[in-house]
Design an enzyme around this catalytic site. Structure first.
Site, mmCIF file in Angstrom:
data_model
loop_
_atom_site.group_PDB
_atom_site.id
_atom_site.type_symbol
_atom_site.label_atom_id
_atom_site.label_comp_id
_atom_site.label_asym_id
_atom_site.label_seq_id
_atom_site.Cartn_x
_atom_site.Cartn_y
_atom_site.Cartn_z
ATOM 1 N N TYR A 93 7.037 -10.178 6.492
ATOM 2 C CA TYR A 93 6.885 -8.732 6.725
ATOM 3 C C TYR A 93 7.373 -8.391 8.126
ATOM 4 O O TYR A 93 7.297 -9.225 9.048
ATOM 5 C CB TYR A 93 5.423 -8.313 6.613
ATOM 6 C CG TYR A 93 4.900 -8.135 5.208
ATOM 7 C CD1 TYR A 93 4.785 -6.863 4.647
ATOM 8 C CD2 TYR A 93 4.496 -9.230 4.448
ATOM 9 C CE1 TYR A 93 4.285 -6.691 3.371
ATOM 10 C CE2 TYR A 93 3.995 -9.066 3.169
ATOM 11 C CZ TYR A 93 3.889 -7.790 2.629
ATOM 12 O OH TYR A 93 3.390 -7.629 1.367
ATOM 13 N N ASP A 128 0.815 -1.205 0.000
ATOM 14 C CA ASP A 128 0.000 0.000 0.000
ATOM 15 C C ASP A 128 0.854 1.264 0.000
ATOM 16 O O ASP A 128 2.072 1.224 0.213
ATOM 17 C CB ASP A 128 -0.917 0.015 1.230
ATOM 18 C CG ASP A 128 -2.003 -1.045 1.166
ATOM 19 O OD1 ASP A 128 -2.344 -1.484 0.050
ATOM 20 O OD2 ASP A 128 -2.507 -1.441 2.238
#
Length: 236
Positions: A110, A51
């Protein structure tokens, strides 16, 4: 020749990683523009999207190169000369023709970085600053994510996905040089899933988090800020 590119980027000033028709100010939009200048018109396939404001140290893309681009070290050097300094090609290597940056990936890693402090102008784009964090609670509750779960309550509304079930292989928190690092490894993640997982860890009690995971309740929470999130590694 099919080539895999490992890319690091500072996502602060970009509208996410995915190419967009309305704007070229994305990671892949910038890469595509440079590749076209080098007479490489292959479609760029990424391991997944990040994003707006999210960073990466190990995003992976694949492209198919024309025959005259057979020197991958030269290609890497030229790309890094032409790309904005906030996007760097770390590696360029030849892969099998069947390799697919997204579908060949087995695990995605992540990291989310937090600091208990007032923000400062040198780190504000890269770390989520909080006044206080109950690290003991965080360290304990993050383990609840391990395993296969339906993450329907941990994805952005309007996500285009066939299934919201994902398997998390690792989820742990640790402290490093004054920072709190949250590490997540799974077979895949839904849109904004990690930011919602982080937010739930910070805002919900253990019982509430368990209910959220089991889809027994849906506690409305906003995603954690994007600036603390990093796509760290793709495992094939």
């Amino acid at each position: 020749m099919r080539c895999a590119l490992t890319i690091a980027y500072n996502g602060t000033d970009f509208l996410g990683s995915q190419a967009q028709k309305s704007s070229s100010n994305t990671i892949l939009g910038n890469l595509e523009k440079v590749l076209l200048q080098l007479s490489i018109d292959s479609k760029i396939i990424a391991s997944g999207r990040t994003d707006k404001g999210v960073h990466a140290t190990g995003q992976v893309c694949h492209i198919d190169l024309p025959p005259f681009w057979d020197d991958l070290e030269k290609l890497k050097r030229v790309l890094n000369e032409m790309l904005p300094p906030s996007i760097r090609i770390k590696y360029a290597k030849e892969v099998d023709a069947e390799f697919h940056a997204r579908y060949s990936a087995k695990k995605r890693v992540y990291r989310y970085i937090i600091k208990e402090s007032k923000s400062n102008p040198f780190e504000d784009n890269f770390i989520t600053f909080l006044d206080s964090v109950d690290f003991e609670k965080l360290e304990k509750n993050i383990k609840l994510y391990i395993g296969e779960h339906d993450f329907a309550n941990f994805m952005k509304t309007g996500s285009d996905t066939k299934s919201s079930v994902r398997e998390v292989f690792k989820a742990f928190a640790y402290k490093h040089n004054g920072y709190i690092v949250l590490n997540f490894e799974a077979n895949g993640f839904l849109r904004s899933q990690i930011r919602l997982m982080v937010s739930a860890l910070l805002k919900l009690e253990k019982k509430e988090l368990e209910e959220q995971l089991k889809c027994e309740s849906n506690y409305k929470i906003k995603p954690a800020p994007s600036n603390g999130l990093y796509l760290a590694r793709i495992k094939y």
